[in-house]
Structure formats: structure tokens, C-alpha cells
Design a protein around this motif. Structure first.
Motif, mmCIF file in Angstrom:
data_model
loop_
_atom_site.group_PDB
_atom_site.id
_atom_site.type_symbol
_atom_site.label_atom_id
_atom_site.label_comp_id
_atom_site.label_asym_id
_atom_site.label_seq_id
_atom_site.Cartn_x
_atom_site.Cartn_y
_atom_site.Cartn_z
ATOM 1 N N GLN A 141 0.835 -1.200 0.000
ATOM 2 C CA GLN A 141 0.000 0.000 0.000
ATOM 3 C C GLN A 141 0.875 1.257 0.000
ATOM 4 O O GLN A 141 0.597 2.208 -0.704
ATOM 5 N N ALA A 142 1.969 1.226 0.770
ATOM 6 C CA ALA A 142 2.868 2.380 0.838
ATOM 7 C C ALA A 142 3.485 2.646 -0.536
ATOM 8 O O ALA A 142 3.564 3.793 -0.977
ATOM 9 N N ALA A 143 3.927 1.593 -1.227
ATOM 10 C CA ALA A 143 4.518 1.760 -2.555
ATOM 11 C C ALA A 143 3.476 2.316 -3.521
ATOM 12 O O ALA A 143 3.760 3.195 -4.329
ATOM 13 N N SER A 144 2.258 1.813 -3.422
ATOM 14 C CA SER A 144 1.177 2.276 -4.278
ATOM 15 C C SER A 144 0.865 3.750 -4.002
ATOM 16 O O SER A 144 0.675 4.539 -4.918
ATOM 17 N N ASN A 145 0.812 4.135 -2.717
ATOM 18 C CA ASN A 145 0.545 5.528 -2.352
ATOM 19 C C ASN A 145 1.645 6.451 -2.875
ATOM 20 O O ASN A 145 1.374 7.560 -3.294
ATOM 21 N N GLU A 146 2.901 5.981 -2.820
ATOM 22 C CA GLU A 146 4.024 6.798 -3.300
ATOM 23 C C GLU A 146 3.898 7.036 -4.793
ATOM 24 O O GLU A 146 4.107 8.143 -5.278
ATOM 25 N N GLN A 147 3.522 5.997 -5.550
ATOM 26 C CA GLN A 147 3.336 6.166 -6.991
ATOM 27 C C GLN A 147 2.194 7.131 -7.272
ATOM 28 O O GLN A 147 2.290 7.974 -8.151
ATOM 29 N N ASP A 148 1.099 7.009 -6.506
ATOM 30 C CA ASP A 148 -0.031 7.918 -6.682
ATOM 31 C C ASP A 148 0.384 9.353 -6.385
ATOM 32 O O ASP A 148 -0.034 10.279 -7.084
ATOM 33 N N ALA A 149 1.204 9.553 -5.356
ATOM 34 C CA ALA A 149 1.655 10.895 -4.973
ATOM 35 C C ALA A 149 2.520 11.505 -6.078
ATOM 36 O O ALA A 149 2.546 12.717 -6.255
ATOM 37 N N GLN A 150 3.262 10.664 -6.816
ATOM 38 C CA GLN A 150 4.132 11.165 -7.877
ATOM 39 C C GLN A 150 3.393 11.382 -9.194
ATOM 40 O O GLN A 150 3.873 12.071 -10.071
ATOM 41 N N LYS A 151 2.225 10.801 -9.324
ATOM 42 C CA LYS A 151 1.468 10.902 -10.575
ATOM 43 C C LYS A 151 1.151 12.368 -10.873
ATOM 44 O O LYS A 151 0.694 13.113 -10.014
ATOM 45 N N GLY A 152 1.454 12.784 -12.091
ATOM 46 C CA GLY A 152 1.170 14.149 -12.494
ATOM 47 C C GLY A 152 2.221 15.161 -12.080
ATOM 48 O O GLY A 152 2.091 16.343 -12.368
ATOM 49 N N LYS A 153 3.301 14.712 -11.412
ATOM 50 C CA LYS A 153 4.367 15.634 -10.984
ATOM 51 C C LYS A 153 5.536 15.539 -11.982
ATOM 52 O O LYS A 153 5.907 14.458 -12.413
ATOM 53 N N TYR A 154 6.086 16.713 -12.297
ATOM 54 C CA TYR A 154 7.154 16.799 -13.287
ATOM 55 C C TYR A 154 8.288 17.662 -12.758
ATOM 56 O O TYR A 154 8.054 18.729 -12.200
ATOM 57 N N MET A 155 9.513 17.189 -12.957
ATOM 58 C CA MET A 155 10.715 17.970 -12.677
ATOM 59 C C MET A 155 10.943 18.816 -13.927
ATOM 60 O O MET A 155 11.062 18.266 -15.026
ATOM 61 N N THR A 156 10.965 20.140 -13.775
ATOM 62 C CA THR A 156 11.160 20.995 -14.945
ATOM 63 C C THR A 156 12.557 21.608 -14.925
ATOM 64 O O THR A 156 13.127 21.839 -13.863
ATOM 65 N N PHE A 157 13.090 21.814 -16.118
ATOM 66 C CA PHE A 157 14.416 22.403 -16.255
ATOM 67 C C PHE A 157 14.461 23.228 -17.526
ATOM 68 O O PHE A 157 13.636 23.078 -18.417
ATOM 69 N N LYS A 158 15.458 24.113 -17.571
ATOM 70 C CA LYS A 158 15.614 25.007 -18.710
ATOM 71 C C LYS A 158 16.707 24.502 -19.638
ATOM 72 O O LYS A 158 17.766 24.059 -19.189
ATOM 73 N N SER A 159 16.420 24.554 -20.924
ATOM 74 C CA SER A 159 17.420 24.257 -21.939
ATOM 75 C C SER A 159 17.201 25.244 -23.078
ATOM 76 O O SER A 159 16.120 25.265 -23.675
ATOM 77 N N GLY A 160 18.178 26.085 -23.333
ATOM 78 C CA GLY A 160 17.994 27.139 -24.321
ATOM 79 C C GLY A 160 16.946 28.109 -23.799
ATOM 80 O O GLY A 160 16.988 28.517 -22.644
ATOM 81 N N ASN A 161 15.969 28.434 -24.633
ATOM 82 C CA ASN A 161 14.903 29.356 -24.228
ATOM 83 C C ASN A 161 13.640 28.617 -23.798
ATOM 84 O O ASN A 161 12.607 29.242 -23.599
ATOM 85 N N GLU A 162 13.722 27.301 -23.720
ATOM 86 C CA GLU A 162 12.519 26.528 -23.443
ATOM 87 C C GLU A 162 12.618 25.783 -22.118
ATOM 88 O O GLU A 162 13.705 25.504 -21.625
ATOM 89 N N TYR A 163 11.445 25.476 -21.577
ATOM 90 C CA TYR A 163 11.367 24.691 -20.349
ATOM 91 C C TYR A 163 10.818 23.309 -20.677
ATOM 92 O O TYR A 163 9.847 23.177 -21.425
ATOM 93 N N PHE A 164 11.479 22.304 -20.114
ATOM 94 C CA PHE A 164 11.101 20.923 -20.350
ATOM 95 C C PHE A 164 10.682 20.289 -19.031
ATOM 96 O O PHE A 164 11.090 20.741 -17.961
ATOM 97 N N GLY A 165 9.909 19.224 -19.132
ATOM 98 C CA GLY A 165 9.492 18.501 -17.937
ATOM 99 C C GLY A 165 9.716 17.018 -18.101
ATOM 100 O O GLY A 165 9.545 16.463 -19.192
ATOM 101 N N LEU A 166 10.141 16.379 -17.016
ATOM 102 C CA LEU A 166 10.307 14.925 -16.953
ATOM 103 C C LEU A 166 9.405 14.410 -15.844
ATOM 104 O O LEU A 166 9.379 15.002 -14.762
ATOM 105 N N GLU A 167 8.699 13.326 -16.104
ATOM 106 C CA GLU A 167 7.883 12.747 -15.036
ATOM 107 C C GLU A 167 8.801 12.431 -13.865
ATOM 108 O O GLU A 167 9.871 11.851 -14.034
#
Length: 180
Positions: free
Chosen positions: A14-40
Motif C-alpha cells: 500500500q505504501a509503494a502504491s501511495n508513493e506512486q499515486d503521490a508522484q502521478k502528475g508531478k514533473y521535474m522541470t528544467f531550462k534548456s535554451g529558451n525553453e522549459y522541459f518537464g520529466l515525469e
């Protein structure tokens, strides 16, 4: 198996499942050139400071080489060069996002980390098909995430590396395993 250990096992699942649910829809964003990208966020292992890289001869220019991260040898890719953007000079804001791609660790050199954002599925649009010829990084983008008044290009980490790159990654991982 007694009832208590059975309950503990269920709780762990259940804890592993809750952790995956908590991460769902979250993205690490970073800048490259003039654009912003996101990684799950589920792909992101950790973010480290830029460190010295050992070059690998006869590889693509965007594969900068290998780093040693706590005994693990990890190949490192310069995101700007991968997207055929102008190279940039690494500085104190430059960092490496260590991601897990197909059960292998790979470092992505990025100009700077922006933030972790939540993007709901209904705010993710398919990438536009017009103008693709001049934007080589679109083949790595699976969607456009709307965040407030801005957009983030959402990356598919599996497509960042081609089969030849994966061979380099596998060889680096093999080197790590041989040393253990």
C-alpha cells in the motif's frame, strides 16, 4: 505466515502504491535554451552538482562521457546538444539530473533546474505537428503541459537515447557491475 506479517506485507504494498499515486502528475522541470522541459518525477533518481566527466572516444557529441557516482559509472548526455541547440558553457547553476531509463541510470546535463510542478492530465496536449522539420527535439516530446500562463515540453526519457546510445549505457553499467 502469521496475521501480523501478512498485514505488514499489505501495508508495504500500500505504501509503494501511495508513493506512486503521490508522484502521478508531478514533473521535474528544467531550462534548456529558451525553453522549459518537464520529466515525469518517477524517472528522476536524483539531482547532483556538475562534476568532472571522463570522455568516451568515438561517441555522439551529445554523450559527454562518464561520471562516477558513489561507485556507479553513469553515462552523461548534454541535453542542449541532444536537441541540436547551441552548446553552452557549464557554470555553477549547471547540474545533472540522474534518471532511470529502461532500468539504467543516465545523467542529463541541464542549464538549470526550474521546479517540480503538477500537471493534470487534462492540461497535457499532444505536441503540434506544424513546424516539426526545424525542431529536432520534438521527437522526444510526447506532450505540451499547460502550467498557469506557460507551457512545458514534456519529454519521453525512453526516446532521449537511441539504440547506439543504449549500448554505451549498457557498457557503462557492465563496468559498474564488474567492479562490484
Amino acid at each position: 505466515m502469521n496475521e501480523m506479517s501478512e498485514l505488514k506485507r499489505l501495508d508495504d504494498g500500500q505504501a509503494a502504491s501511495n508513493e506512486q499515486d503521490a508522484q502521478k502528475g508531478k514533473y521535474m522541470t528544467f531550462k534548456s535554451g529558451n525553453e522549459y522541459f518537464g520529466l515525469e518525477i518517477q524517472y528522476v533518481n536524483e539531482i547532483i552538482q556538475f562534476q568532472s566527466i571522463t570522455a568516451i572516444p568515438e561517441t555522439e557529441d551529445y554523450i559527454k562521457g562518464l561520471i562516477n557516482l558513489r561507485g556507479k559509472v553513469i553515462p552523461v548526455v548534454d541535453v542542449r546538444l541532444r536537441f541540436k541547440q547551441e552548446p553552452f558553457e557549464y557554470n555553477d547553476r549547471t547540474c545533472i539530473i540522474v534518471i532511470n531509463v529502461k532500468s539504467m541510470l543516465v545523467g542529463l546535463i541541464v542549464e538549470k533546474i526550474a521546479e517540480v510542478v503538477e500537471i493534470k492530465e487534462e492540461n497535457i496536449l499532444p505536441p503540434p505537428s506544424i513546424g516539426r522539420a526545424d525542431k529536432s527535439h520534438h521527437k522526444y516530446v510526447y506532450g505540451i503541459g499547460k502550467v498557469g500562463n506557460s507551457v512545458k515540453l514534456l519529454l519521453d526519457p525512453d526516446k532521449l537515447l537511441n539504440d547506439d546510445d543504449l549500448t554505451v549505457v549498457e557498457q557503462a553499467n557492465d563496468m559498474t557491475l564488474e567492479e562490484e
